[in-house]
Write a protein that holds these residues in place. Structure first.
Motif, PDB file in Angstrom:
ATOM      1  N   TYR A  69       0.840  -1.200   0.000  1.00 16.45           N
ATOM      2  CA  TYR A  69       0.000   0.000   0.000  1.00 16.45           C
ATOM      3  C   TYR A  69       0.873   1.247   0.000  1.00 16.45           C
ATOM      4  O   TYR A  69       1.847   1.325   0.758  1.00 16.45           O
ATOM      5  CB  TYR A  69      -0.884   0.015   1.258  1.00 16.45           C
ATOM      6  N   ASP A  70       0.510   2.237  -0.845  1.00 15.08           N
ATOM      7  CA  ASP A  70       1.218   3.518  -0.890  1.00 15.08           C
ATOM      8  C   ASP A  70       0.354   4.578  -0.203  1.00 15.08           C
ATOM      9  O   ASP A  70      -0.698   4.958  -0.735  1.00 15.08           O
ATOM     10  CB  ASP A  70       1.482   3.892  -2.360  1.00 15.08           C
ATOM     11  N   PRO A  71       0.761   5.091   0.970  1.00  9.81           N
ATOM     12  CA  PRO A  71      -0.039   6.078   1.706  1.00  9.81           C
ATOM     13  C   PRO A  71      -0.347   7.328   0.884  1.00  9.81           C
ATOM     14  O   PRO A  71      -1.337   8.011   1.118  1.00  9.81           O
ATOM     15  CB  PRO A  71       0.849   6.421   2.912  1.00  9.81           C
ATOM     16  N   GLU A  72       0.504   7.583  -0.143  1.00  5.83           N
ATOM     17  CA  GLU A  72       0.288   8.781  -0.981  1.00  5.83           C
ATOM     18  C   GLU A  72      -0.976   8.649  -1.826  1.00  5.83           C
ATOM     19  O   GLU A  72      -1.466   9.633  -2.376  1.00  5.83           O
ATOM     20  CB  GLU A  72       1.490   9.015  -1.919  1.00  5.83           C
ATOM     21  N   THR A  73      -1.529   7.422  -1.949  1.00  5.37           N
ATOM     22  CA  THR A  73      -2.750   7.266  -2.776  1.00  5.37           C
ATOM     23  C   THR A  73      -4.017   7.530  -1.960  1.00  5.37           C
ATOM     24  O   THR A  73      -5.119   7.488  -2.487  1.00  5.37           O
ATOM     25  CB  THR A  73      -2.843   5.836  -3.353  1.00  5.37           C
ATOM     26  N   CYS A  74      -3.836   7.828  -0.654  1.00  9.58           N
ATOM     27  CA  CYS A  74      -5.012   8.119   0.182  1.00  9.58           C
ATOM     28  C   CYS A  74      -5.559   9.495  -0.174  1.00  9.58           C
ATOM     29  O   CYS A  74      -4.795  10.451  -0.293  1.00  9.58           O
ATOM     30  CB  CYS A  74      -4.615   8.080   1.657  1.00  9.58           C
ATOM     31  N   GLU A 110     -10.874  16.085   2.932  1.00 12.83           N
ATOM     32  CA  GLU A 110      -9.617  15.567   2.427  1.00 12.83           C
ATOM     33  C   GLU A 110      -8.943  14.746   3.530  1.00 12.83           C
ATOM     34  O   GLU A 110      -9.024  15.109   4.704  1.00 12.83           O
ATOM     35  CB  GLU A 110      -8.704  16.731   2.022  1.00 12.83           C
ATOM     36  N   PHE A 111      -8.349  13.628   3.129  1.00 13.24           N
ATOM     37  CA  PHE A 111      -7.684  12.758   4.111  1.00 13.24           C
ATOM     38  C   PHE A 111      -6.510  12.135   3.371  1.00 13.24           C
ATOM     39  O   PHE A 111      -6.699  11.424   2.393  1.00 13.24           O
ATOM     40  CB  PHE A 111      -8.667  11.684   4.591  1.00 13.24           C
ATOM     41  N   THR A 112      -5.280  12.477   3.803  1.00 23.03           N
ATOM     42  CA  THR A 112      -4.108  12.060   3.004  1.00 23.03           C
ATOM     43  C   THR A 112      -3.086  11.326   3.861  1.00 23.03           C
ATOM     44  O   THR A 112      -3.121  11.381   5.083  1.00 23.03           O
ATOM     45  CB  THR A 112      -3.419  13.322   2.413  1.00 23.03           C
ATOM     46  N   ARG A 113      -2.188  10.686   3.145  1.00 19.54           N
ATOM     47  CA  ARG A 113      -1.022  10.035   3.765  1.00 19.54           C
ATOM     48  C   ARG A 113      -1.411   9.136   4.931  1.00 19.54           C
ATOM     49  O   ARG A 113      -0.901   9.259   6.047  1.00 19.54           O
ATOM     50  CB  ARG A 113      -0.002  11.095   4.204  1.00 19.54           C
ATOM     51  N   PHE A 114      -2.381   8.238   4.677  1.00 16.52           N
ATOM     52  CA  PHE A 114      -2.760   7.258   5.691  1.00 16.52           C
ATOM     53  C   PHE A 114      -2.406   5.878   5.162  1.00 16.52           C
ATOM     54  O   PHE A 114      -2.873   5.483   4.083  1.00 16.52           O
ATOM     55  CB  PHE A 114      -4.257   7.343   6.018  1.00 16.52           C
ATOM     56  N   LEU A 129      -6.371  -1.594  -4.167  1.00 18.52           N
ATOM     57  CA  LEU A 129      -7.152  -1.048  -3.043  1.00 18.52           C
ATOM     58  C   LEU A 129      -7.962   0.148  -3.531  1.00 18.52           C
ATOM     59  O   LEU A 129      -7.406   1.058  -4.158  1.00 18.52           O
ATOM     60  CB  LEU A 129      -6.207  -0.603  -1.920  1.00 18.52           C
ATOM     61  N   CYS A 130      -9.291   0.128  -3.275  1.00 20.00           N
ATOM     62  CA  CYS A 130     -10.052   1.331  -3.637  1.00 20.00           C
ATOM     63  C   CYS A 130     -10.584   2.046  -2.401  1.00 20.00           C
ATOM     64  O   CYS A 130     -10.711   3.267  -2.386  1.00 20.00           O
ATOM     65  CB  CYS A 130     -11.188   1.021  -4.611  1.00 20.00           C
ATOM     66  N   GLN A 131     -10.926   1.318  -1.337  1.00 18.33           N
ATOM     67  CA  GLN A 131     -11.430   1.983  -0.130  1.00 18.33           C
ATOM     68  C   GLN A 131     -11.389   1.020   1.050  1.00 18.33           C
ATOM     69  O   GLN A 131     -11.295  -0.199   0.843  1.00 18.33           O
ATOM     70  CB  GLN A 131     -12.868   2.488  -0.327  1.00 18.33           C
ATOM     71  N   PHE A 132     -11.453   1.589   2.252  1.00 21.37           N
ATOM     72  CA  PHE A 132     -11.741   0.748   3.413  1.00 21.37           C
ATOM     73  C   PHE A 132     -12.808   1.429   4.259  1.00 21.37           C
ATOM     74  O   PHE A 132     -13.012   2.647   4.182  1.00 21.37           O
ATOM     75  CB  PHE A 132     -10.486   0.378   4.224  1.00 21.37           C
ATOM     76  N   GLU A 184     -11.078   6.614   0.967  1.00 25.53           N
ATOM     77  CA  GLU A 184     -10.950   6.275  -0.451  1.00 25.53           C
ATOM     78  C   GLU A 184      -9.539   6.526  -0.971  1.00 25.53           C
ATOM     79  O   GLU A 184      -8.896   7.519  -0.591  1.00 25.53           O
ATOM     80  CB  GLU A 184     -11.947   7.088  -1.279  1.00 25.53           C
ATOM     81  N   TYR A 185      -9.093   5.620  -1.814  1.00 21.82           N
ATOM     82  CA  TYR A 185      -7.753   5.667  -2.382  1.00 21.82           C
ATOM     83  C   TYR A 185      -7.829   5.880  -3.886  1.00 21.82           C
ATOM     84  O   TYR A 185      -8.787   5.482  -4.532  1.00 21.82           O
ATOM     85  CB  TYR A 185      -6.990   4.367  -2.045  1.00 21.82           C
ATOM     86  N   ASP A 186      -6.753   6.511  -4.426  1.00 27.39           N
ATOM     87  CA  ASP A 186      -6.641   6.693  -5.868  1.00 27.39           C
ATOM     88  C   ASP A 186      -6.306   5.337  -6.477  1.00 27.39           C
ATOM     89  O   ASP A 186      -5.209   4.802  -6.241  1.00 27.39           O
ATOM     90  CB  ASP A 186      -5.508   7.700  -6.152  1.00 27.39           C
ATOM     91  N   ASP A 187      -7.264   4.783  -7.212  1.00 31.80           N
ATOM     92  CA  ASP A 187      -7.034   3.445  -7.805  1.00 31.80           C
ATOM     93  C   ASP A 187      -6.930   3.540  -9.327  1.00 31.80           C
ATOM     94  O   ASP A 187      -7.344   2.634 -10.053  1.00 31.80           O
ATOM     95  CB  ASP A 187      -8.156   2.471  -7.390  1.00 31.80           C
ATOM     96  N   SER A 188      -6.336   4.669  -9.793  1.00 32.28           N
ATOM     97  CA  SER A 188      -6.189   4.848 -11.250  1.00 32.28           C
ATOM     98  C   SER A 188      -4.909   4.190 -11.772  1.00 32.28           C
ATOM     99  O   SER A 188      -4.645   4.193 -12.965  1.00 32.28           O
ATOM    100  CB  SER A 188      -6.164   6.348 -11.579  1.00 32.28           C
ATOM    101  N   ALA A 189      -4.103   3.635 -10.822  1.00 36.33           N
ATOM    102  CA  ALA A 189      -2.892   2.897 -11.219  1.00 36.33           C
ATOM    103  C   ALA A 189      -2.631   1.839 -10.154  1.00 36.33           C
ATOM    104  O   ALA A 189      -3.216   1.879  -9.071  1.00 36.33           O
ATOM    105  CB  ALA A 189      -1.698   3.845 -11.330  1.00 36.33           C
ATOM    106  N   ASP A 190      -1.711   0.922 -10.482  1.00 38.83           N
ATOM    107  CA  ASP A 190      -1.394  -0.171  -9.542  1.00 38.83           C
ATOM    108  C   ASP A 190      -0.413   0.306  -8.479  1.00 38.83           C
ATOM    109  O   ASP A 190       0.734  -0.128  -8.417  1.00 38.83           O
ATOM    110  CB  ASP A 190      -0.789  -1.362 -10.305  1.00 38.83           C
ATOM    111  N   LYS A 191      -0.896   1.226  -7.590  1.00 37.56           N
ATOM    112  CA  LYS A 191       0.015   1.783  -6.571  1.00 37.56           C
ATOM    113  C   LYS A 191      -0.204   1.164  -5.202  1.00 37.56           C
ATOM    114  O   LYS A 191       0.724   1.007  -4.416  1.00 37.56           O
ATOM    115  CB  LYS A 191      -0.189   3.303  -6.491  1.00 37.56           C
TER     116      LYS A 191
END
Ligand code: P9E
Ligand code: ZN
Length: 263
Positions: free
Chosen positions: A51-56, A175-179, A90-93, A69-76
């Protein structure tokens, strides 16, 4: 009239709007995991999460639960291994919980209920190009379920708990980032049960490879209390309903086999 009374009941508790069972659905979730009936499969591998926290991206209240929700526009942020042959994104938890610590989870283990359950939702990016396609596709989704128990405070969860007051009402988003969601996984990711099932909220499609972790995580009573401060209802509605008991009842196994990665 009876119709109006039924509509009032439906309005009161959004969870009752769900069909209790999908007509003809024989692979519904959640289920009770009967430990002694699960079948050990030595071919099951440990989970491989990357998991890449930057995609949060954001956290929001969708009127059922709250989703990160995570950015799922690439395999990150990906999930491989375990029972899976393909790579999943990963798209969300989100979580499900009760109004008291006595219940709240969706899956149960030998009928044991937990106060809450985490779902990390992934879709098959080898077969599909969007979550929306994978939802109703064969082998479309993989959801990791983690049980929560009340005990010591979960330091990693606190950042998320602190964001909840900002999304009390249905429809609110911040907004919720870097998780890094890996912090919510138990230390042991080798031991799990896996079976073929469905989404536990509409559209209840039977596209899910469920991976339910044997080891739970601990959160504090106060952290769980903040989950219960969320509302099912939007700011405009005159009657505010606490977001609690947002779990589906266990569904018939219908002859399915639950495999275990451990003996
Ligand atoms: N509760 S759950 O089965 O993990 C789940 C996961 C993803 C979902 O997307 C829609 S739409 N409903 C969903 C339910
Ligand atoms: Zn869920």
């Amino acid at each position: 009239s009876r119709k109006e009374a039924a509509q009032r009941t439906m309005k009161l508790h959004p969870m009752w709007q769900q069909p209790i069972a999908v007509p003809g659905g024989h692979c519904q979730s959640p289920i009770d995991i009967v430990v002694r009936k699960s079948v050990f499969d030595s071919a099951l591998k440990p989970l491989a999460t990357d998991y890449d926290p930057e995609t949060c991206q954001q956290i929001w209240n969708n009127g059922y639960s709250f989703l990160v929700e995570y950015d799922d526009s690439a395999d990150k942020s990906t999930l491989k291994g375990g029972p899976l042959q393909d790579q999943f994104r990963l798209c969300q938890f989100h979580f499900h919980w009760g109004e008291s610590n006595a219940w709240g989870s969706e899956h149960t283990v030998d009928r044991r209920l937990f106060p809450a359950e985490l779902h990390l939702v992934h879709w098959n990016s080898d077969k599909y190009s969007l979550f929306e396609e994978a939802v109703s596709g064969d082998n479309g989704l993989a959801v990791i379920g983690v049980f929560l128990k009340v005990g010591k405070r979960h330091e990693g969860l606190q950042k998320l708990v602190d964001a909840l007051p900002a999304i009390r009402h249905k429809g609110s988003v911040v907004e919720f980032t870097r998780f890094d969601p890996a912090c919510l996984l138990p230390s042991n990711t080798e031991d799990y049960w896996t079976y073929h099932g469905s989404l536990t909220t509409p559209p209840l499609t039977e596209s899910v490879t469920w991976i339910v972790m044997k080891q739970h995580i601990e959160v504090s009573h106060d952290q769980l209390a903040v989950f219960r401060s969320l509302l099912f209802t939007s700011a405009e509605e005159e009657v505010q309903k606490s977001m609690v008991n947002n779990f589906r009842v266990q569904q018939p196994l219908c002859g399915r086999t639950v495999r275990s990665s451990f003996t």
